[in-house]
Motif scaffolding. Structure first.
Motif, PDB file in Angstrom:
ATOM      1  N   SER A 101      64.753  84.248  16.183  1.00  0.00           N
ATOM      2  CA  SER A 101      63.442  83.700  16.500  1.00  0.00           C
ATOM      3  C   SER A 101      62.660  83.586  15.199  1.00  0.00           C
ATOM      4  O   SER A 101      62.531  84.566  14.467  1.00  0.00           O
ATOM      5  N   GLU A 103      59.349  81.204  13.023  1.00  0.00           N
ATOM      6  CA  GLU A 103      58.289  80.215  12.948  1.00  0.00           C
ATOM      7  C   GLU A 103      57.726  80.322  11.537  1.00  0.00           C
ATOM      8  O   GLU A 103      57.037  81.282  11.213  1.00  0.00           O
ATOM      9  N   GLU A 132      62.281  76.615  18.000  1.00  0.00           N
ATOM     10  CA  GLU A 132      62.090  75.673  19.097  1.00  0.00           C
ATOM     11  C   GLU A 132      62.275  74.217  18.674  1.00  0.00           C
ATOM     12  O   GLU A 132      62.476  73.362  19.520  1.00  0.00           O
ATOM     13  N   ASN A 133      62.217  73.923  17.370  1.00  0.00           N
ATOM     14  CA  ASN A 133      62.440  72.547  16.912  1.00  0.00           C
ATOM     15  C   ASN A 133      63.573  72.467  15.895  1.00  0.00           C
ATOM     16  O   ASN A 133      63.590  71.594  15.053  1.00  0.00           O
TER      17      ASN A 133
END
Length: 171
Positions: A101, A103, A132-133
């Motif tokens: 995970s 970001e 997520e992208n």
């Protein structure tokens, strides 16, 4: 009341009670048994655990994003090193499965030389790189150190090269 056939006897039974009784009487799967442990050990990595990987991420991106050729030909440009990495990166474990995970906002310094020998530099920014992208092309911004003609020319050439620059982020 269920339909009765002449040769059968029907006894109404609450099936949910039967399933529950079967569950209580059969041997349990040991993975589902939660025992209080004095040492607090997460046996077989079954329960959720999370590890902060931010420092490792910064070190790895420093290795991967240094000295990458952005332009080759009459004009040249390359990355000179990682400027900053902001954000979070974690490695989660649940039921013995690893789940990454992240970001991140990544900034990489670059410098280059135009075809006529003038020097320019700036920062290549990937403002939102996330799990997520991961399968999309990341947004890329180029910020110039000085707004001179050489830097603007190099910025235009880097952006014109397109997809090759966007593929710099590792999988």
């Amino acid at each position: 009341m269920p339909h009765l056939l002449s040769h059968q006897t029907c006894i109404p039974i609450d099936l949910s009670a039967c399933y529950f009784a079967n569950f209580l009487l059969r041997p349990q799967d040991p993975r589902w048994l939660v025992q209080k442990r004095e040492d607090g050990t997460n046996v077989n990595q079954w329960h959720w655990s999370e590890k902060d990987c931010s420092e490792w991420t910064k070190q790895r991106l420093t290795e991967l994003l240094s000295n990458i050729t952005l332009l080759s030909g009459p004009a040249t440009a390359k990355t000179t090193g990682l400027k900053s990495v902001d954000g979070d990166s974690y490695l989660n474990v649940r039921k013995a499965k690893l789940i990454a995970s992240y970001e991140l906002n990544i900034k990489v310094n670059w410098e280059g030389t135009t075809a006529d020998g003038q020097k320019g530099s700036g920062v290549l920014e990937l403002p939102y790189v996330a799990d997520e992208n991961h399968d999309e092309d990341p947004e890329m911004k180029i910020v110039l150190s000085v707004e001179d003609k050489a830097s603007q020319e190099l910025k235009a050439a880097i952006l014109a090269s397109g997809k090759e620059v966007r593929d710099l982020t590792p999988c």
